[in-house]
Design an enzyme around this catalytic site. Structure first.
Site, PDB file in Angstrom:
ATOM      1  N   GLU B  49       0.151  -0.893  13.471  1.00 10.35           N
ATOM      2  CA  GLU B  49      -1.258  -1.249  13.284  1.00 10.35           C
ATOM      3  C   GLU B  49      -1.329  -2.717  12.935  1.00 10.35           C
ATOM      4  OE1 GLU B  49      -2.889   2.923  11.338  1.00 10.35           O
ATOM      5  OE2 GLU B  49      -3.288   1.026  10.341  1.00 10.35           O
ATOM      6  N   ASP B  60     -11.204  -2.213   2.021  1.00 12.77           N
ATOM      7  CA  ASP B  60      -9.842  -2.579   1.656  1.00 12.77           C
ATOM      8  C   ASP B  60      -9.707  -3.005   0.202  1.00 12.77           C
ATOM      9  OD1 ASP B  60      -8.140  -2.281   4.007  1.00 12.77           O
ATOM     10  OD2 ASP B  60      -9.552  -3.686   4.936  1.00 12.77           O
TER      11      ASP B  60
END
Lengths: 405, 274
Positions: B49, B60
């Site tokens: 990824e 995040d």
């Protein structure tokens, strides 16, 4: 791009939360079920008579509504043109229009059984309003505030703490309002069970832009009946400042289908829209996706969000409510910008002429009134939204004027 | 068969879980990142990824936020990210690459142009955090039409009623977010993940990988017993962050260090099913 004229400007958003191409629900999957729950709860509440009654009672006895519509006669005479009325939302409890929306959302949170309220704040006005209503209802309140803003808005930080809120200084990103909103979303994604996110402006994922607008529309509904009473007719021009755009949306929305009423939204031009230091998303930005909605954003060539600048912390946001983005493209509302120094001049004039210390946010709107009122006929009528008082800004203004307090 | 399908078919034959690593494009510097990326397959990474840096990564935690900021400060752009993948592809035509990030940089690039450029660079799939099924018309459907997989996140708040909508246009694999929270926070409970796997697998034939909150080889091995793959991101990024000099540049040995940690994770995931 010009959007085709709809039959009504007041029917949006559609069922996907869109105002034309703007709005929507651009959130992480974890939040999506929560946003759908909120939409359902809001749909139920807005047709519930008891919800409305409770809110109206609080607006009246706790906030002090209706706020007066005041003819600023010396200012009118000084500028020598249109009659200038001020919608005095700065007289509300906590000193700004923010509490209109907070009350509605907190009542909704109570209906949904939520016990913990989170909010983002820039200048601190929305944070103070949220902390205030949470104190009144005995709810836990956590306010996220950029570390930079914590430093420059100390009195409001202290107020929030007095009211029992926890103030979390946000140091991620660039430590300002947009980062505070990121951090609030991160908190919400973590505390999905008990937490209600009380957004302070007409932005965020659907249903927030429409819901906050509906709560703030009390400003416009009152103004509509008050101006009819005072002048026997509709005003010629409505003017309000725009950061996220909630006070403007609240004033404008009930008037949107009055074809003869012109509306002007005033963005913060900072040091000039042609410089890198401004907060005028509509004038100097372009469409993008941030904080759950598509709207005009200040961004660089690579789609990275850039920092906004304004002398007024409350306008210091790189986005704007999606309904404003749509109203701009539909050309129903005119959007202009006012620079820091012009807002300061208006601030001083308002103090001296009317005995009203305005917040720096509505001082931007007033600065535009100073430009257009003299060009208008004496029979014309302007309604300006005086959406906040300036006590919180005296340190900023003193610094800008080179005065020591 | 796509690279992603081929990879999962191979893993199934070997009775192994996939080890999926997340790295941020351009972190800490574009040239260091290119070297790091190149070394991942040899360290045992099955699917890579690649994060697309964004100023406002609202799902995040601090580790990945800072990685994105470092990359942006080092001049990483979306084009730079795609170029790095195109370079990687010259030496590796098998390891699937999934781009992960937020919608605005893609929208800004133009959806059609982005899909064309990503496909040409050798990207296999996309994970775009702020595009739930309600916004499928934006990117998911055009991506599928362009031959790119659109990998959806399912979360603990995705209930039975909602799961079919989440799975409907998903392809490649399903990414189960093991906690309610941001990347790098909390820790997944294996029992809860196992239950969620059963719930999701009852409704799809796609492989289901699990991520968020996996930090150690031991945790990775636990989850590899119940999931088709395990994703580690923040813990790898932390290893990078721990090997930076005062100016944010890589200290000597950074790549060796990070690669060794990645290998320890990959080995644990691969040997978990004994």
């Amino acid at each position: 791009m010009t959007v085709q004229d709809p039959n009504s400007f007041r029917t949006g958003p559609d069922e996907d939360g869109r105002f034309g191409q703007f709005g929507g629900r651009f959130v992480a999957e974890t939040l999506m079920p929560l946003i759908l729950d909120l939409e359902k709860a809001w749909d139920d509440a807005k047709t519930d008579r008891s919800f409305k009654t409770e809110m109206e009672n609080l607006w009246r006895y706790y906030v002090g509504r209706p706020s007066p519509l005041y003819l600023a006669s010396r200012l009118t005479e000084h500028l020598g043109g249109a009659k200038i009325y001020m919608k005095r939302d700065e007289l509300n409890h906590t000193g700004a229009h923010k509490i209109n929306n907070v009350l509605g959302q907190i009542l909704l949170a109570r209906r949904m059984g939520k016990t913990r309220i989170i909010a983002e704040t820039g200048a601190g006005q929305h944070g103070v309003a949220t902390a205030t209503v949470c104190a009144k209802f005995g709810l836990k309140c956590v306010v996220f505030m950029g570390a930079t803003d914590v430093e420059r808005q100390k009195p409001n930080v202290f107020r929030m703490k007095l009211l029992g809120a926890e103030v979390v200084p946000v140091t991620s990103g660039r430590s300002t309002l947009k980062d505070a909103m990121n951090e609030a979303l991160r908190d919400w994604v973590t505390n999905v069970e008990d937490t209600f996110y009380c957004i302070g402006t007409v932005a965020g994922p659907h249903p927030y832009p429409a819901m906050v607008r509906d709560f703030q529309s009390i400003i416009g509904w009152e103004a509509k009946s008050q101006i009819k009473h005072a002048e026997g007719r509709m005003p010629d021009v409505l003017i309000a400042c725009i950061g996220g755009g909630s006070n403007a949306m609240g004033l404008f929305h009930p008037f949107l289908d009055e074809a003869d009423v012109k509306m002007i939204g005033v963005e913060a031009g900072g040091k000039g829209v042609d410089t890198d230091e401004h907060a005028a998303s509509l004038m100097g930005g372009r469409p993008g996706v941030l904080h759950g909605n598509r709207t005009y954003l200040l961004q660089d060539d690579d789609g990275q969000i850039v920092e906004a600048h304004s002398i007024s912390a409350g306008l210091d946001y790189p986005g704007i409510g999606p309904e404003h983005a749509w109203l701009k493209e539909a050309e129903r509302v005119e959007y202009v910008s006012i620079k820091d120094d012009e807002a300061l001049e208006a601030f001083k004039l308002c103090c001296e002429m009317e005995g009203i210390i305005p917040a720096l946010e509505p001082a931007h709107a007033l600065a535009h009134v100073m430009k257009i009122a003299p060009t208008m006929d004496k029979k014309d009528v302007i309604v300006l939204n005086m959406c906040g008082r300036g006590d919180k800004d005296i340190f900023t203004v003193a610094e800008a004027l080179g005065t020591e307090i | 068969m796509s690279r992603i399908q081929q990879r999962f078919a191979k893993l199934k034959d070997e009775n192994r879980a996939a080890f999926v690593s997340f790295v941020m494009a351009g972190d800490p510097k574009p040239d260091t990142f290119a070297k790091l990326l190149k070394g991942l397959p040899a360290a045992g990474v099955d699917i890579i990824e690649v994060g697309m840096p964004f100023t406002d990564p609202m799902a995040d935690g601090p580790a990945i936020q800072l990685a994105g900021q470092r990359a942006i400060a080092a001049g990483q752009t979306l084009k730079g990210t795609l170029d790095a993948i195109a370079t990687f592809r010259k030496g590796d035509d098998e390891t699937p690459i999934v781009l992960m990030g937020y919608y605005n940089p893609i929208f800004n690039h133009g959806v059609e142009a982005f899909l064309k450029d990503a496909k040409e660079a050798g990207v296999d799939g996309l994970i775009v955090v702020d595009l739930p099924p309600e916004e499928d018309a934006e990117l998911c459907l055009p991506a599928r039409a362009a031959g790119l997989d659109f990998i959806r996140l399912a979360t603990p708040t995705t209930d039975e009623a909602r799961l079919p909508a989440v799975l409907k246009n998903t392809s490649g694999f399903v990414y189960y977010v093991s906690i309610t929270g941001i990347t790098g926070a909390g820790s997944a409970d294996t029992g809860a993940v196992e239950a969620a796997m059963a719930r999701i697998k009852a409704k799809t034939d796609l492989p289901v990988v699990v991520g968020f909150g996996v930090k150690t080889p031991e945790q990775g091995a636990e989850l590899a017993k119940v999931a088709d793959g395990v994703v580690v991101g923040s813990a790898i990024i932390d290893t990078i962050a721990g090997r930076l000099d005062r100016k944010g540049g890589p200290k000597v040995g950074l790549i060796k260090n990070v690669t060794a940690f990645v290998k320890s994770l990959a080995d644990a995931v691969h040997s978990a099913r004994g």
